[in-house]
Design a protein around this motif. Structure first.
Motif, PDB file in Angstrom:
ATOM      1  N   ASP A  78      89.576  95.791  10.720  1.00  0.00           N
ATOM      2  CA  ASP A  78      90.858  96.347  11.171  1.00  0.00           C
ATOM      3  C   ASP A  78      91.150  95.852  12.599  1.00  0.00           C
ATOM      4  O   ASP A  78      90.588  96.365  13.564  1.00  0.00           O
ATOM      5  CB  ASP A  78      90.786  97.874  11.130  1.00  0.00           C
ATOM      6  CG  ASP A  78      92.019  98.527  11.739  1.00  0.00           C
ATOM      7  OD1 ASP A  78      93.021  97.805  11.994  1.00  0.00           O
ATOM      8  OD2 ASP A  78      91.983  99.763  11.960  1.00  0.00           O
TER       9      ASP A  78
ATOM     10  N   THR B 279      93.602  96.369  14.432  1.00  0.00           N
ATOM     11  CA  THR B 279      94.319  97.329  15.297  1.00  0.00           C
ATOM     12  C   THR B 279      93.354  98.225  16.070  1.00  0.00           C
ATOM     13  O   THR B 279      93.775  99.025  16.907  1.00  0.00           O
ATOM     14  CB  THR B 279      95.311  98.212  14.505  1.00  0.00           C
ATOM     15  OG1 THR B 279      94.589  99.148  13.709  1.00  0.00           O
ATOM     16  CG2 THR B 279      96.220  97.386  13.621  1.00  0.00           C
ATOM     17  N   LEU B 280      92.040  98.084  15.789  1.00  0.00           N
ATOM     18  CA  LEU B 280      91.046  98.817  16.584  1.00  0.00           C
ATOM     19  C   LEU B 280      91.197  98.500  18.070  1.00  0.00           C
ATOM     20  O   LEU B 280      90.825  99.292  18.929  1.00  0.00           O
ATOM     21  CB  LEU B 280      89.625  98.399  16.153  1.00  0.00           C
ATOM     22  CG  LEU B 280      89.144  98.824  14.773  1.00  0.00           C
ATOM     23  CD1 LEU B 280      87.794  98.172  14.473  1.00  0.00           C
ATOM     24  CD2 LEU B 280      89.038 100.344  14.691  1.00  0.00           C
TER      25      LEU B 280
ATOM     26  N   VAL C 179      95.430  96.399   5.183  1.00  0.00           N
ATOM     27  CA  VAL C 179      94.269  97.113   5.706  1.00  0.00           C
ATOM     28  C   VAL C 179      94.489  98.573   5.321  1.00  0.00           C
ATOM     29  O   VAL C 179      95.514  99.156   5.688  1.00  0.00           O
ATOM     30  CB  VAL C 179      94.178  96.949   7.241  1.00  0.00           C
ATOM     31  CG1 VAL C 179      93.043  97.783   7.803  1.00  0.00           C
ATOM     32  CG2 VAL C 179      93.992  95.476   7.607  1.00  0.00           C
TER      33      VAL C 179
ATOM     34  N   ASN D 232      93.269 101.762   5.980  1.00  0.00           N
ATOM     35  CA  ASN D 232      93.485 102.846   6.945  1.00  0.00           C
ATOM     36  C   ASN D 232      93.426 102.343   8.370  1.00  0.00           C
ATOM     37  O   ASN D 232      92.489 102.657   9.116  1.00  0.00           O
ATOM     38  CB  ASN D 232      92.432 103.950   6.766  1.00  0.00           C
ATOM     39  CG  ASN D 232      92.584 104.638   5.438  1.00  0.00           C
ATOM     40  OD1 ASN D 232      93.644 105.198   5.132  1.00  0.00           O
ATOM     41  ND2 ASN D 232      91.547 104.570   4.621  1.00  0.00           N
ATOM     42  N   PRO D 233      94.408 101.548   8.767  1.00  0.00           N
ATOM     43  CA  PRO D 233      94.327 100.986  10.119  1.00  0.00           C
ATOM     44  C   PRO D 233      94.414 102.070  11.179  1.00  0.00           C
ATOM     45  O   PRO D 233      95.057 103.111  10.968  1.00  0.00           O
ATOM     46  CB  PRO D 233      95.528 100.048  10.193  1.00  0.00           C
ATOM     47  CG  PRO D 233      96.468 100.514   9.136  1.00  0.00           C
ATOM     48  CD  PRO D 233      95.640 101.155   8.069  1.00  0.00           C
ATOM     49  N   LYS D 234      93.785 101.798  12.325  1.00  0.00           N
ATOM     50  CA  LYS D 234      93.817 102.771  13.423  1.00  0.00           C
ATOM     51  C   LYS D 234      95.256 102.953  13.889  1.00  0.00           C
ATOM     52  O   LYS D 234      95.687 104.072  14.148  1.00  0.00           O
ATOM     53  CB  LYS D 234      92.946 102.244  14.569  1.00  0.00           C
ATOM     54  CG  LYS D 234      92.754 103.247  15.679  1.00  0.00           C
ATOM     55  CD  LYS D 234      91.741 102.720  16.689  1.00  0.00           C
ATOM     56  CE  LYS D 234      91.738 103.587  17.943  1.00  0.00           C
ATOM     57  NZ  LYS D 234      91.203 102.844  19.107  1.00  0.00           N
ATOM     58  N   PHE D 235      96.007 101.851  13.969  1.00  0.00           N
ATOM     59  CA  PHE D 235      97.437 101.921  14.280  1.00  0.00           C
ATOM     60  C   PHE D 235      98.231 101.279  13.154  1.00  0.00           C
ATOM     61  O   PHE D 235      98.359 100.052  13.125  1.00  0.00           O
ATOM     62  CB  PHE D 235      97.742 101.225  15.608  1.00  0.00           C
ATOM     63  CG  PHE D 235      97.192 101.942  16.788  1.00  0.00           C
ATOM     64  CD1 PHE D 235      97.803 103.122  17.251  1.00  0.00           C
ATOM     65  CD2 PHE D 235      96.063 101.478  17.443  1.00  0.00           C
ATOM     66  CE1 PHE D 235      97.286 103.812  18.339  1.00  0.00           C
ATOM     67  CE2 PHE D 235      95.541 102.162  18.522  1.00  0.00           C
ATOM     68  CZ  PHE D 235      96.145 103.335  18.984  1.00  0.00           C
TER      69      PHE D 235
END
Lengths: 453, 283
Positions: free
Chosen positions: A448, A450-451, B47, B49-52
């Motif tokens: 991911d 976006t971390l 993705v 469950n992306p964080k954002f």
């Protein structure tokens, strides 16, 4: 020096060591392009027989490119430890091969004799080794180096994050770095090949990556792979560079084509030691690849494997942090198909390691070569088994700037799982802290990007 | 027309519309049952469950790199792999293409050839692509202005489609930028089967002050149409790579061809002023 051999009643006559060295090679389109290849399969093996019987002294006493004529030859000669050389000078090339492969010979013994070897001797033994020989011998050798972090430990496989962008867009480069980090790739280096070779642009990329590394406390190093003179200008103008990069050739003339010389590299070395941002002591990143000397018409009739070995002889002088052979980048005129690329990848890795260099490989191909992604996956497994220090990682293997394919971040993660290898220790601890890795395996949040937003 | 009539007409129209719509959707179902339709969005993976959540699109927007693709275990998802294979297939096929004569005519480019013989020899023997045929030398000598300030040459190189895709944008912009920078050009032409160093041979024949070669790069997956502009001050036999200045990655998703064309004039001007090119040129 004997140059003639009779095999089963058939006699083969060679004129020189240069001819024997060239003809002993596995088939490569680059040697064919140079017109120095074996005329048929049997002549190739005949040359290999002769080579296996020659002594290390024969090789040193018959220089392919005399030191008086070439500064790379001088660098290699100056690096030889005469006492150790004297103790092995009467070994045949066959004996060197069998020594390297014998079970009692470990990293320590190899580290000792390498000081008596020249690049040409290392090239010679490589020519009489099979692919599995190259893998096994290389796997004995451990080369650890330290820039900001240490890589190269046994059981560790590092990756370079190669987040190139077709017009050096800083946000675009960042996005690909995030993707790499989320797969656990970037421990060898975060290294960008720039499109624009100007000091301003290089400085901007250096400083962006440096800020990112500091913001997230990433145990790694940055590098922008512009021409060394451009990097020097960028550093003098305040660019924050951990590593200095340069492509190397195995002859003085080849390096001239790259716009470099030993004098210039020495000057750059002083600069990076003085004004670089890394802890060190290893602050260089070199790239090589079979065929570059021929491509610059600077090969002196010497085969491409031997010239590649000479690049490593030159690289040694600067105690690099990482050396990378960009094995399939140069194209089909040097390595025609996947068989030739796989062979060259194993040769380069072994030769670099025997020189004592921290070898990585860009397992790659271009779209006009007879190779595809499956071939790269095969070579990656072979290299990981051989103990390669690091591999190049690109988002889904597709470099959208350099227009060729390498390995993907997924591939590096897969190799680690498959062969029970770990990232570099400091980087692995960081991945754990970030929640991306646990007990050497990627966690559910890995992948991911976006971390890092 | 009274209310009832209107009602009747509306009902009739509605009925007809409904029939048409249902026929259309039957057609659609019919089609969908027999074939799959992939457009750009169909290769997109997510993705989970992306964080954002909004961040993935933001990141994807700023790079053509294949990011945010997700995985199964450590391996890519099936669609991601198949798209990579599809693009590779297209690039492999593109290597064998040829530039259309009609395009070259648009810009009054006549064609000469190197000694490349055919595509396979071209790939294995780059030396042959660096030397023009005897016939080509004769043609150039007959048709071109000698010792021009700027010599423009176009070549297919490793991607004919790069010329097809970019020439209409880069060429007029290049001519404008020559004018803006007070530069004059000789007689431009097209080289079939050219390598970068064919500049040196052309330099020997025409002796231009500077030469710019627009040439197709080896195709990549994102850009099978990428072009490079190689520039050299007084190209001649024995010019080394580091003496050439290059703008690479010219295509609609990289350095835009119009932008590249507009920039080339500035670079050439500096070469002439500094009497240098390549690593010695200060840009």
């Amino acid at each position: 020096m004997k140059t003639t051999i009779t095999l089963m009643g058939k006699t083969y006559q060679f004129k020189s060591l240069k001819e024997i060295m060239a003809k002993a090679n596995e088939e490569k389109s680059g040697d064919q392009l140079a017109g120095i290849h074996a005329q048929d399969a049997q002549e190739r093996i005949a040359a290999r027989h002769v080579l296996s019987e020659l002594t290390l002294a024969d090789i040193r006493n018959n220089p392919l490119l005399p030191p008086e004529e070439d500064e790379v030859s001088r660098v290699i000669e100056e690096g030889v430890n005469e006492k150790i050389y004297a103790s092995i000078r009467n070994w045949t090339v066959a004996e060197l091969r069998e020594y390297l492969l014998s079970p009692n010979v470990t990293n320590n013994e190899i580290a000792h004799i390498r000081r008596g070897l020249t690049s040409e001797m290392i090239a010679a033994v490589t020519k009489i080794m099979t692919n599995l020989d190259l893998i096994q011998a290389a796997s004995k050798i451990t080369v650890e180096t330290r820039c900001n972090t240490t890589i190269g430990q046994k059981g560790r496989l590092a990756g370079r994050a190669q987040p190139n962008h077709p017009n050096d867009n800083l946000q675009g480069i960042k996005a690909a770095i995030f993707e790499a980090l989320s797969y656990g790739v970037g421990d060898a280096v975060i290294g960008i090949n720039p499109v624009i070779d100007t000091a301003d642009s290089v400085k901007a990329i250096l400083n962006m990556t440096k800020e990112l590394i500091e913001k997230w406390n990433i145990p790694t190093q940055n590098c922008v792979l512009a021409h060394v003179t451009t990097q020097m200008r960028a550093i003098k103008q305040g660019g924050a560079a951990d590593l200095l990069f340069q492509s190397l050739a195995g002859t003085e003339l080849g390096n001239k084509a790259f716009g470099i010389s030993v004098e210039l590299l020495d000057e750059a070395n002083e600069l990076i030691l003085k004004e670089g941002t890394a802890a060190g002591p290893n602050v260089w990143y070199f790239e090589t690849g079979q065929g570059s000397e021929l491509s610059a018409d600077a090969h002196h009739g010497i085969d491409q494997l031997t010239l590649e070995a000479r690049c490593y002889g030159l690289a040694k002088r600067y105690k690099p942090f990482i050396v990378n052979t960009v094995v399939g980048f140069i194209g089909p005129e040097y390595l025609y198909n996947s068989k030739q690329v796989i062979r060259a990848g194993l040769e380069d890795h072994f030769m670099g390691k025997l020189h004592g260099l921290p070898m990585g490989v860009d397992v790659c191909y271009t779209n006009h070569m007879k190779a595809d992604q499956n071939d790269m996956e095969n070579l990656a497994v072979l290299l990981a088994a051989a103990g390669v220090n690091f591999l190049i990682g690109v988002a889904m293997a597709d470099d959208c700037m350099l227009n060729y394919q390498s390995l993907s971040f997924h591939d590096i993660a897969t190799l680690r799982e498959l062969l029970h290898m770990r990232p570099a220790p400091e980087f692995e601890r960081w991945l754990e802290k970030m929640g991306i890795m646990e007990n050497g395996r990627l966690t559910s949040i890995a992948g991911d990007p976006t971390l890092f937003l | 027309m009274n209310q009832a009539d209107i009602q009747q007409i509306v009902e009739k129209v509605m009925m007809e519309l409904q029939t048409r719509i249902s026929q259309q959707s039957e057609d659609k179902i019919d089609k969908d049952e027999k074939s799959f339709h992939y457009t750009a969005v169909d290769w997109l993976t997510h993705v989970p469950n992306p964080k954002f959540p909004e961040g993935i699109d933001e990141l994807r927007k700023v790079t053509p790199a294949r990011i945010g693709v997700w995985r199964t275990g450590t391996r890519p998802l099936t669609k991601t792999i198949l798209k990579l294979q599809l693009d590779h297939a297209a690039a492999v096929d593109a290597v064998s293409g040829e530039v259309l004569d009609s395009l070259l005519k648009e810009f009054n480019l006549f064609t000469v050839e190197t000694c490349y013989e055919n595509k396979e020899v071209y790939l294995k023997r780059p030396d042959k692509g660096r030397v023009l045929t005897e016939e080509a030398v004769k043609t150039i000598q007959e048709r071109c202005v000698k010792k021009p300030q700027v010599q423009i040459v176009v070549s297919d190189g490793l991607s004919a489609s790069a010329i097809e895709a970019n020439l209409r944008d880069i060429y007029p912009a290049l001519l404008d930028s020559l004018e803006v920078n007070g530069l004059t050009q000789g007689t431009p032409f097209f080289v079939k089967g050219g390598r970068v160093a064919c500049m040196d041979h052309i330099g020997e024949i025409l002796q231009p002050e500077v030469l710019v070669l627009l040439i197709g790069e080896r195709p990549g997956l994102v850009s099978a149409n990428s072009m490079s502009a190689y520039m050299c001050y007084r190209p001649r036999k024995g010019t080394v790579e580091s003496e050439r200045t290059v703008i690479s990655n010219i295509h609609s998703g990289g350095t835009h061809p119009v932008e590249a064309g507009a920039y080339i004039g500035t670079v050439l001007r500096k070469m002439i002023d500094q009497k240098a090119s390549g690593v010695r040129l200060e840009l």
